[in-house]
Each structure stands twice: as C-alpha cells, then as structure tokens.
Design an enzyme around this catalytic site. Structure first.
Site, PDB file in Angstrom:
ATOM      1  N   GLU A 111     -14.321   4.425  -1.314  1.00 19.31           N
ATOM      2  CA  GLU A 111     -15.038   5.661  -1.035  1.00 19.31           C
ATOM      3  C   GLU A 111     -14.771   6.723  -2.088  1.00 19.31           C
ATOM      4  OE1 GLU A 111     -13.459   4.285   3.088  1.00 19.31           O
ATOM      5  OE2 GLU A 111     -12.943   4.009   0.992  1.00 19.31           O
ATOM      6  N   CYS A 155     -10.363   5.757   5.949  1.00 17.70           N
ATOM      7  CA  CYS A 155      -9.012   6.178   6.323  1.00 17.70           C
ATOM      8  C   CYS A 155      -8.975   7.713   6.325  1.00 17.70           C
ATOM      9  CB  CYS A 155      -8.010   5.609   5.324  1.00 17.70           C
ATOM     10  SG  CYS A 155      -8.068   6.406   3.702  1.00 17.70           S
ATOM     11  N   CYS A 194      -9.862   9.278   2.857  1.00 12.66           N
ATOM     12  CA  CYS A 194     -11.281   9.173   2.505  1.00 12.66           C
ATOM     13  C   CYS A 194     -12.153  10.032   3.420  1.00 12.66           C
ATOM     14  CB  CYS A 194     -11.711   7.713   2.529  1.00 12.66           C
ATOM     15  SG  CYS A 194     -10.901   6.751   1.228  1.00 12.66           S
ATOM     16  N   HIS A 221      -9.405   4.056  -3.633  1.00 14.52           N
ATOM     17  CA  HIS A 221     -10.172   3.499  -2.526  1.00 14.52           C
ATOM     18  C   HIS A 221     -11.650   3.482  -2.913  1.00 14.52           C
ATOM     19  CE1 HIS A 221      -7.257   4.185   1.073  1.00 14.52           C
ATOM     20  NE2 HIS A 221      -6.584   3.919  -0.041  1.00 14.52           N
TER      21      HIS A 221
END
Length: 159
Positions: free
Chosen positions: A55, A83, A86, A53
């Site tokens: 992040e 999410c 993260c 991801h």
C-alpha cells in the site's frame, strides 16, 4: 467480472510477484478515472525496510505521478486488509475508498482487529472487504504453508 474484481485481479498480479520474490504476497493498485495510475507489492525482505508495504509503495507512486499528497480522486485496491501503518497512510492521503480482498485476523486495521478508517479523524475512507477474497486468501495460505515446510525441512537437516 465486476470492475472491482478487475482491479483486484490486477493487485493479485503484484501479490504473485511478491510471492515469487519470497515476500508475503500482498499487492496493491491505485485507480483513478478507470485507470491504474500506481502499483505496489511487499518488499520488506528485499529492501530490508519495515515501511515497504504494498500500500505504501502504491500511495508513494500515486503521489509522485499526480504531483501531490492528496489522493481524493483515487481508489486503493489491496489483496490483504491494511495494517495500522497502511491504514494511517490511507487516511492521511485522503483516499476515499479502500477495497481489499482477504481480512487480516492478526493485523487488520480496516475493521477486523480495529478500524482506523472509522475513528473520528477529519477524514474517513469507505472500506469494501472481500473482493476476490478466496484467491487472495489462497495465495497467502500457499505462501505461509511453503514457508512452514521450508523451516521444518531446514530443522530436520540441521539435526
């Protein structure tokens, strides 16, 4: 343009790069003392890895650059609300302020579906939502519209 909008515009550059690579267009930057020190973009499809991801990439790079896991002097800008995975990384990295663009009605863990940043952990980051919300949301909408159109066209060609 405000300072937050400037940094979110930079995160949007990485989101657009993700889009160009067929990834869900999410981009992130870590800012310390008025400078971008790390960045990330979604790479789950490219890397075939659920952990890739935007992040997490940005946090990983920031830790490498600063030589430690505590990012207590940094801010994280991300085009889509983090999410649960993260948000957990943000709390664990001790990032004091998270700024995001578009809310995530399905997976948002910084206030929309749930708020992991305000649970009674020993560290609670401040969250600012909606910075450059419209361009962030528009990029995501365009991506998913193109994806649906491709799937529909493939279905027509298969039949």
């Amino acid at each position: 343009m405000t300072e937050q909008e400037t940094w979110m515009a930079q995160a949007l550059v990485y989101a657009k790069e993700a889009f160009e690579h067929g990834e869900v267009p999410v981009g992130a930057v870590v800012v310390k003392d008025g400078d971008v020190i790390a960045w990330g973009r979604n790479r789950r499809e490219e890397a075939r890895n659920a952990l890739c991801h935007a992040e997490l990439e940005a946090i990983h790079r920031a830790c490498e650059r600063l030589g430690g896991w505590r990012l207590w002097q940094c801010e994280l800008y991300v085009t889509l609300e983090p999410c649960p995975m993260c948000a957990g990384a943000i709390v664990n990295a001790r990032i004091p302020h998270v700024i995001y663009g578009a809310s995530d009605d399905k997976n948002g863990a910084c206030g929309t579906v749930l708020d992991l940043c305000q649970l009674p952990y020993n560290y609670r980051p401040k969250v600012t939502a909606g910075v450059l919300q419209e361009p962030c949301r528009a990029l995501l909408s365009e991506f998913f519209m193109q994806l649906r159109n491709k799937r529909q066209a493939k279905g027509k060609n298969d039949g």
